[in-house]
Design a protein around this motif. Structure first.
Motif: not given
Length: 127
Positions: A1-4, A24-36, A38-42, A49-56
């Motif tokens: 769900m988080i990916v979409t 967000l001051n993170i490595n672009p590869v890390t963010y790419n993996r969130y969207e793929k 392949e990795r879940e944010p801690d 991410l919630a603050v950045f996108f203004n969502v819960s």
């Protein structure tokens, strides 16, 4: 769900993955993996991410389909959205996600600040 949800939110802001990563001051590869997926944010990154996108965080995790608790509350309560700034909405969203004991602390701090800065001005006007 988080990916979409991450993809949709990023695209709604018309941003590229590397732009979000830089903001967000993170490595672009890390963010790419969130969207793929392949990795879940801690939990700290999830909050960021919630603050950045203004969502819960609940929205990001797929626990609710309501992106922004405060925006939904405003719609239901007929409060004019123009009365709240983005900063105020962000603070309210963060507050909504706090555990009860933290909310008590925030209420106490807010009341103290009000008593120190706002109340004296109101008292001066009354004189």
């Amino acid at each position: 769900m988080i990916v979409t949800r991450l993809i949709k939110l990023r695209e709604n802001k018309a941003l590229k993955q590397f732009e979000v990563a830089n903001l967000l001051n993170i490595n672009p590869v890390t963010y790419n993996r969130y969207e793929k997926g392949e990795r879940e944010p801690d939990h700290k990154m999830l909050k960021k991410l919630a603050v950045f996108f203004n969502v819960s965080t609940d929205y990001l995790l797929g626990l609710t389909d309501i992106p922004n608790i405060i925006d939904d509350y405003i719609k239901k309560s007929n409060i004019k959205q123009t009365h709240l700034t983005n900063d105020e909405k962000e603070l309210l969203n963060l507050y909504c996600e706090l555990p009860p004991e933290s909310k008590t602390t925030i209420k106490t701090l807010t009341k103290t600040q009000y008593d120190l800065y706002v109340k004296p001005k109101l008292d001066e006007k009354a004189i």
